[in-house]
Design an enzyme around this catalytic site. Structure first.
Site, mmCIF file in Angstrom:
data_model
loop_
_atom_site.group_PDB
_atom_site.id
_atom_site.type_symbol
_atom_site.label_atom_id
_atom_site.label_comp_id
_atom_site.label_asym_id
_atom_site.label_seq_id
_atom_site.Cartn_x
_atom_site.Cartn_y
_atom_site.Cartn_z
ATOM 1 N N ASP A 115 -0.301 5.076 0.922
ATOM 2 C CA ASP A 115 -0.593 6.060 1.968
ATOM 3 C C ASP A 115 -0.492 5.451 3.362
ATOM 4 O OD1 ASP A 115 -1.601 8.539 0.374
ATOM 5 O OD2 ASP A 115 -2.647 6.831 -0.521
ATOM 6 N N ASP A 135 -2.186 -0.806 5.775
ATOM 7 C CA ASP A 135 -2.542 -0.258 7.087
ATOM 8 C C ASP A 135 -4.038 -0.110 7.308
ATOM 9 O OD1 ASP A 135 -3.019 3.204 7.021
ATOM 10 O OD2 ASP A 135 -2.692 2.023 5.214
ATOM 11 N N ASP A 178 0.855 -1.166 0.000
ATOM 12 C CA ASP A 178 0.000 0.000 0.000
ATOM 13 C C ASP A 178 0.905 1.233 0.000
ATOM 14 O OD1 ASP A 178 -2.364 1.590 0.324
ATOM 15 O OD2 ASP A 178 -1.913 1.717 2.466
ATOM 16 N N ASN A 182 -9.137 -1.502 3.627
ATOM 17 C CA ASN A 182 -9.154 -1.842 2.206
ATOM 18 C C ASN A 182 -7.950 -2.709 1.799
ATOM 19 O OD1 ASN A 182 -7.383 0.377 2.536
ATOM 20 N ND2 ASN A 182 -7.599 0.922 0.379
ATOM 21 N N SER A 236 -2.420 0.816 -4.626
ATOM 22 C CA SER A 236 -2.903 1.907 -3.792
ATOM 23 C C SER A 236 -4.342 2.299 -4.094
ATOM 24 C CB SER A 236 -1.994 3.136 -4.007
ATOM 25 O OG SER A 236 -2.490 4.266 -3.342
ATOM 26 N N GLY A 237 -5.042 2.695 -3.042
ATOM 27 C CA GLY A 237 -6.357 3.299 -3.197
ATOM 28 C C GLY A 237 -6.238 4.779 -3.492
#
Length: 403
Positions: free
Chosen positions: A195, A349, A193, A352, A281-282
């Site tokens: 962020d 973290d 991930d 999602n 990543s979202g």
């Protein structure tokens, strides 16, 4: 029970200050006396040698006397005990083994005592202990066999792991529980991930500050990361609030973001070992693609913001990278790079990241929300450096200095 099958089988324990030639001298005597070396193991801890060997000695042999004199001549100590159980000599444990990794302040012995007492209470037999640190004791790897006949199903492993992780949190140490199989030592693929994992903070929250809606967006972000609201809906709602933001201003934030401490070293070490590494990543492609290029990563997947007339429209183009999409990317990359899912590592973290971590061979919750920690193989809460995760690959400080 007395060993009737091999009445002359003995166990030798040799200990003392380490020096060269100990194993060679022992083997020479065994060869000269037509004895048999059944098994041997050795470790050196801070210059102190501990060697154990199982041997069959012929009747009326002088082998034991010669070994005793040789050991004394080298300034070492010898302990001899009869071998009691022939049935266990060549037995391979039927139950699975677990690797339990402890990271944190361990020198006072409290955390080690509590965790090993927990393991003993569940009849887990620790057969190997390895220090991961050189100076102060801040990393241990415990290899433990589960009780014979144990069939560790995924749900049972998750329950045991959860109990150990909660105990680790109470004791102030980070703890990982993995199956000790060939895949633990042959990882090849890492999906991260971005962020609050590869970089500090949430990029979308900083975009929102440029528009004057940071508090509103940050509140939605926090709820989505905790798993309280659907990620797709939360992303759509937040991006809508960014409508009208000049794309050039959005791009200006890229160089202001800080990497998580140890992130660059983590990537360099893995790349030097031939790992395939990427970001899932979202967040948004225009930021994630820059990170991919800057660090020479193998792949990057994120959401694409729609831009018209140089401004954000408040909409996302294409498929949204949510929990399901992240897990699918991990599976797709495993196929692309011809490795099994058991050889993959996923790090995140937020909620999602749950499916991605559950799909990976090793799922790591990095300073994560409680909902993600519940399903992770490992939860890092007390360390801020990303390169700390290298110890979970079975490497110690000495290994990492050579890479």
């Amino acid at each position: 029970m007395t060993n009737t099958e091999h009445p002359d089988r003995l166990v030798l324990h040799i200990a003392g200050a380490d020096r060269t030639g100990v194993t060679a001298r022992l083997s020479e005597i065994i060869a000269q006396e037509d004895a048999a070396l059944i098994n041997i193991g050795q470790s050196v801890l801070n210059g102190y040698l501990m060697l154990s060997a199982i041997v069959d000695l012929p009747k009326n042999s002088y082998a034991l006397r010669k070994i005793l004199f040789a050991v004394a001549d080298m300034g070492l100590r010898l302990e001899v005990t009869p071998f009691r159980n022939a049935a266990e000599a060549n037995m391979v444990p039927e139950a699975p083994a677990l690797a339990v990794t402890l990271l944190g302040p361990l020198s006072n012995g409290r955390a080690t005592a509590e965790i090993t007492r927990f393991m003993a209470g569940r009849h887990m037999n620790i057969r190997e202990i390895r220090s991961l640190s050189d100076n102060s004791l801040n990393g241990l790897e415990l290899i433990a066999d589960l009780p014979p006949g144990t069939d560790l199903r995924p749900g049972e492993l998750a329950e045991l792991r959860g109990e150990l992780l909660r105990l680790g949190m109470q004791l102030g140490v980070d703890l990982a529980v993995q199956k000790d199989d060939i895949f633990r030592r042959t990882k090849r693929l890492v999906c991260m991930d971005v962020d609050s994992t590869f970089v500090k903070g949430e990029f979308i929250d900083e975009l929102a500050e440029l528009v004057g809606v940071k508090e509103q967006v940050a509140a939605i972000t926090a709820r989505a990361m905790r798993g309280e609201i659907d990620f797709k809906g939360a992303l759509t709602e937040r991006v809508k609030l960014l409508e009208g933001l000049p794309f050039e201003r959005a791009q200006s934030l890229i160089d202001k973001f800080e990497l998580t401490p140890g992130a660059e070293l983590w990537v360099k070490k893995l790349q030097s070992l031939g790992f395939k590494i990427g970001l899932v990543s979202g967040g948004f492609t225009f930021f994630v693609d820059v990170l991919k290029q800057r660090f020479g990563l193998d792949f990057a997947f994120a959401n694409e913001l729609e831009v018209e007339g140089g401004k954000l429209t408040g909409r996302v183009k294409g498929v949204i990278v949510d929990s399901e999409r992240k897990a699918q990317v991990l599976k797709d990359m495993a196929q692309v790079y011809s490795c099994r899912l058991e050889q993959s590592v996923a790090i995140g973290d937020g909620a999602n990241d749950i499916q991605m971590l559950q799909s990976a061979g090793l799922g790591i919750a990095f300073r994560a929300k409680p909902k993600l920690q519940e399903v992770a193989s490992f939860s890092l809460n007390h360390h801020e450096r990303l390169d700390t995760l290298l110890y979970l690959m079975g490497w110690n400080e000495r290994d990492l200095r050579t890479v």
